[in-house]
Scaffold this motif. Structure first.
Motif, mmCIF file in Angstrom:
data_model
loop_
_atom_site.group_PDB
_atom_site.id
_atom_site.type_symbol
_atom_site.label_atom_id
_atom_site.label_comp_id
_atom_site.label_asym_id
_atom_site.label_seq_id
_atom_site.Cartn_x
_atom_site.Cartn_y
_atom_site.Cartn_z
ATOM 1 N N TRP A 296 9.263 4.960 58.706
ATOM 2 C CA TRP A 296 9.333 4.810 57.256
ATOM 3 C C TRP A 296 10.762 4.412 56.933
ATOM 4 C CZ3 TRP A 296 9.807 9.368 53.391
ATOM 5 C CH2 TRP A 296 9.357 8.984 52.106
ATOM 6 N N ASP B 146 15.607 14.487 42.690
ATOM 7 C CA ASP B 146 14.645 13.418 42.964
ATOM 8 C C ASP B 146 15.351 12.066 42.977
ATOM 9 O OD1 ASP B 146 12.248 12.064 43.296
ATOM 10 O OD2 ASP B 146 11.765 12.042 41.151
ATOM 11 N N ASN B 147 14.913 11.183 43.869
ATOM 12 C CA ASN B 147 15.365 9.787 43.765
ATOM 13 C C ASN B 147 14.238 8.856 44.127
ATOM 14 O OD1 ASN B 147 15.755 9.269 46.739
ATOM 15 N ND2 ASN B 147 17.238 10.925 46.423
ATOM 16 N N GLN C 100 11.987 1.974 47.302
ATOM 17 C CA GLN C 100 10.820 1.406 47.989
ATOM 18 C C GLN C 100 11.278 0.756 49.299
ATOM 19 O OE1 GLN C 100 10.070 -1.548 44.783
ATOM 20 N NE2 GLN C 100 8.101 -0.490 44.630
ATOM 21 N N THR C 101 10.331 0.516 50.185
ATOM 22 C CA THR C 101 10.635 -0.217 51.408
ATOM 23 C C THR C 101 11.361 -1.515 51.053
ATOM 24 O OG1 THR C 101 8.596 0.670 52.332
ATOM 25 C CG2 THR C 101 9.569 -1.209 53.480
ATOM 26 N N ASP D 245 5.597 -0.498 39.861
ATOM 27 C CA ASP D 245 5.431 0.842 39.297
ATOM 28 C C ASP D 245 5.563 0.786 37.777
ATOM 29 O OD1 ASP D 245 5.103 2.512 41.626
ATOM 30 O OD2 ASP D 245 7.182 2.061 42.107
ATOM 31 N N ARG E 136 1.594 3.941 39.719
ATOM 32 C CA ARG E 136 1.613 2.611 40.312
ATOM 33 C C ARG E 136 0.892 1.669 39.344
ATOM 34 N NH1 ARG E 136 4.532 0.759 44.432
ATOM 35 N NH2 ARG E 136 3.051 -0.941 44.427
ATOM 36 N N ARG F 196 2.791 5.481 52.242
ATOM 37 C CA ARG F 196 2.220 4.398 51.432
ATOM 38 C C ARG F 196 1.049 3.806 52.197
ATOM 39 N NH1 ARG F 196 6.372 -0.068 49.154
ATOM 40 N NH2 ARG F 196 4.947 -1.794 48.841
HETATM 41 C C1 WTA Z 1 6.661 5.694 45.120
HETATM 42 C C2 WTA Z 1 9.630 5.003 49.826
HETATM 43 C C3 WTA Z 1 7.795 8.560 42.032
HETATM 44 C C4 WTA Z 1 6.625 4.491 44.177
HETATM 45 C C5 WTA Z 1 11.150 5.131 49.954
HETATM 46 C C6 WTA Z 1 7.237 3.390 45.044
HETATM 47 C C7 WTA Z 1 8.095 7.339 43.946
HETATM 48 C C8 WTA Z 1 6.680 3.721 46.389
HETATM 49 C C9 WTA Z 1 9.363 7.927 44.155
HETATM 50 C C10 WTA Z 1 7.504 3.172 47.519
HETATM 51 C C11 WTA Z 1 9.807 8.896 43.212
HETATM 52 C C12 WTA Z 1 8.978 6.512 45.733
HETATM 53 N N1 WTA Z 1 8.994 9.177 42.173
HETATM 54 N N2 WTA Z 1 7.325 7.645 42.894
HETATM 55 N N3 WTA Z 1 10.968 9.523 43.342
HETATM 56 N N4 WTA Z 1 9.877 7.392 45.282
HETATM 57 N N5 WTA Z 1 7.896 6.485 44.951
HETATM 58 O O1 WTA Z 1 7.798 1.789 50.194
HETATM 59 O O2 WTA Z 1 5.282 4.190 43.870
HETATM 60 O O3 WTA Z 1 7.019 4.005 51.144
HETATM 61 O O4 WTA Z 1 6.899 2.092 44.630
HETATM 62 O O5 WTA Z 1 9.239 3.721 50.003
HETATM 63 O O6 WTA Z 1 6.657 5.154 46.431
HETATM 64 O O7 WTA Z 1 7.049 3.661 48.739
HETATM 65 P P1 WTA Z 1 7.731 3.265 50.097
#
Ligand code: WTA
Length: 587
Positions: free
Chosen positions: A273, A369-370, A373-374, A454, A469, A480
């Protein structure tokens, strides 16, 4: 939404002292000047991450504390990390791996994963990571699309590769990590002879590889690593990141995770990830902190034990884990001395206010919280030690990032109005491209905005709040998962004719995967068949991507053009209004 803000009294000096001042005056250009380039003036993220530290006063400092499931321990200093990754670079060169070639790591969290990743970057090849939960189908999709030349895996995972190897003509060599030779190798003892199969062993190759490596001098915009991630439709897409992604990862590690070089930092994410790459290998080692990696499974008592034993100061984890810890009770926490902890952060899915507050109750510290996305390659919106937390909010944009909530025409909407969460392109860790799918890359942009996919709103103080989303992507335990991938796996089952997959809200996992399944004529629904289907998806696709709930149905709602309307499945499941059904065929 209004939640009572948590006003913090800090007993330490945070890296980001004045959010607004830093945000307003921030410049990547100034930050980039602090980075040390290669002697020839070129750039290489792996050089900055480990070689620079191996050449300065951190040479003998522990970079990696590793503990395995059985309690095995390994420590690697920055110098060892540098030499081992050099050897990996030479090992790959000996196999004729060159710039731009894709080398994939299908490994559990073992020490080799970390120094192999750096070794790949050092020679200018592109590193790809694969979750060890992946089954043959998930592997084939990724290795085929990327045309990986080398795969590094373990004997335990190899059988899954063996099943698909014949479909991967460009996969030249599969290397298996011979863990039993690791200790001997590290002590320079005698090594086993290489096997003569369709794979070769790692440590004998390491033995032959030189320690001195000529590092590839890269442009900051050259590709460094790639990860496959899921969207609503189609196969997973290869998100490619450039060497200069390190710049934003390092800055965000400093400001958001508050990493200092004196920290013992623990990130519970897997490098399969993006979090495990950006904040276990790149951004945090760049600052020179020590990183703890635990190779075992989730277990509350063990986790607290690790924090106590390694005196972890900064802890970065995910909402599902926090909720599971909360469910195991505060009493358990009190049995351990966790006073080393200074800062807690969380990512991956919405962090509910209860989870933020539970941190406060259990550890005397709230979870920050932070959001990212990938594709963003690093944290883009966050809560910081020096800012009040509004529980339930993702916080404010990271210095260097311009975030906005916009409508479908690309215009910002006002405070508290729902819209698309968008970012101004140009930050260094923004994806470089989608591997071999330029049209997919283009689809992320609206006018001069990058669209996250999002929905969110912003309050009057500039805090961002996640709503949902905008597409059908499922987030289960922070992972994901694309519904299409699960549907494809389901319909490859001999008894299934059609399948529609949705994310169903779940108090623990955020969402769980629910499948609506139509059986072939003559097949009878049963509990036994449900289990059979679940096992099939686990084995075929991935251990974490199977539907925890299955509902058999005679018919699925479809558009007249034959597309399954997941939106309707979800609305029915949740008892919500069905919305616009004008494109629905008779159902
Ligand atoms: C969701 C993860 C709410 C969001 C690093 C995003 C979150 C997707 C949060 C990306 C958060 C990630 N609050 N939703 N703090 N952080 N998301 O690519 O929908 O696995 O677009 O990357 O996770 O997921 P990915």
């Amino acid at each position: 939404m209004k939640t009572k803000p948590i006003v913090k009294k800090l007993n330490f000096e945070p890296n980001l002292k004045d959010y607004q001042k830093t945000y307003d005056s921030f410049s990547y250009f100034d930050e980039a000047k602090k980075f040390e380039n290669l002697p020839d003036g070129g750039f290489n993220a792996a050089y900055t991450v480990c070689d620079v530290n191996a050449q300065n006063f951190r040479k003998n400092k522990v970079a990696l504390y590793w503990e395995g499931e059985e309690g095995e321990e390994i420590k690697l200093t920055f110098q060892e990390l540098s030499l081992l990754s050099n050897k990996v670079g030479n090992l790959l060169k000996n196999l004729e791996v060159g710039r731009g070639d894709r080398v994939f790591l299908f490994l559990p969290r073992i020490p080799e994963l970390y120094f192999c990743f750096l070794g790949i970057l050092k020679i200018g090849a592109i590193a790809g990571t694969l979750f060890s939960a992946f089954g043959p189908q998930a592997l084939e999709d990724r290795l085929k699309n990327s045309d990986a030349k080398i795969l590094i895996t373990t004997p335990q995972l190899y059988p899954r590769v063996q099943k698909i190897k014949q479909n991967l003509p460009n996969l030249k060599t599969v290397i298996l990590i011979d863990e039993e030779n690791r200790t001997a190798f590290m002590k320079e003892a005698k090594l086993k002879k290489p096997g003569k199969n369709s794979y070769t062993w790692f440590y004998p190759l390491m033995e032959k590889a030189l320690e001195k490596l000529h590092l590839a001098s890269m442009k900051p915009t050259d590709p460094a690593f790639m990860l496959y991630t899921s969207g609503t439709t189609g196969k997973p897409k290869g998100v490619v990141h450039q060497h200069k992604a390190l710049l934003h990862e390092c800055i965000s590690a400093r400001y958001v995770l508050d990493i200092k070089d004196t920290d013992v930092y623990w990130c519970t994410a897997d490098p399969g990830w993006v979090t495990g790459i950006a904040y276990e290998i790149l951004g945090t080692w760049c600052i020179g902190s020590s990183t703890l990696v635990y190779g075992g499974r989730f277990d509350p008592a063990k986790w607290y034990d690790l924090i106590q034993e390694y005196k972890v100061t900064v802890w970065y984890t995910a909402p599902t884990a926090i909720r599971m810890l909360a469910a195991s009770g505060t009493e358990l926490v009190k049995k351990y001395d966790l006073s080393s902890l200074r800062h807690l952060a969380s990512v991956g899915e919405p962090l509910n206010p209860e989870a933020v507050n539970w941190g406060q109750k259990a550890f005397g510290l709230p979870f920050h919280d932070n959001y990212w996305q990938t594709e963003t390659g690093g944290i883009v919106i966050a809560n910081y030690p020096s800012l009040d937390i509004k529980p339930g909010s993702m916080g404010k944009p990271v210095p260097g990032i311009k975030a906005e909530v916009i409508n479908n025409q690309g215009q910002p909407v006002g405070p508290y109005k729902e819209g698309n969460l968008a970012l101004k392109p140009g930050w260094p860790s923004m994806m470089l491209k989608i591997w071999r799918r330029p049209e997919k890359y283009q689809s992320y942009f609206l006018k001069n905005w990058y669209l996250t996919g999002d929905k969110a709103f912003k309050d009057e103080d500039g805090y961002f709040w996640f709503i949902s989303r905008a597409d059908d992507v499922i987030k289960t335990s922070g992972e994901r998962v694309g519904p299409f991938e699960v549907e494809s796996a389901l319909v490859s089952h001999p008894k299934i004719i059609e399948a529609g997959v949705i994310g169903k809200p779940d108090p623990l996992r955020g969402e769980l995967i629910k499948a609506f399944v139509t059986l072939k004529k003559g097949e009878k629904p049963s509990e036994k068949l449900k289990e059979e289907i679940q096992t099939y998806v686990k084995k075929h696709l991935a251990g974490h991507a199977y539907p925890r709930e299955i509902e058999f149905t005679d018919k699925l709602p479809k558009t007249r053009s034959g597309k399954i309307m997941r939106r309707l499945l979800k609305a029915k499941e949740l008892g919500l209004p069905l919305g616009d059904t004008s494109t629905l065929e008779d159902y």
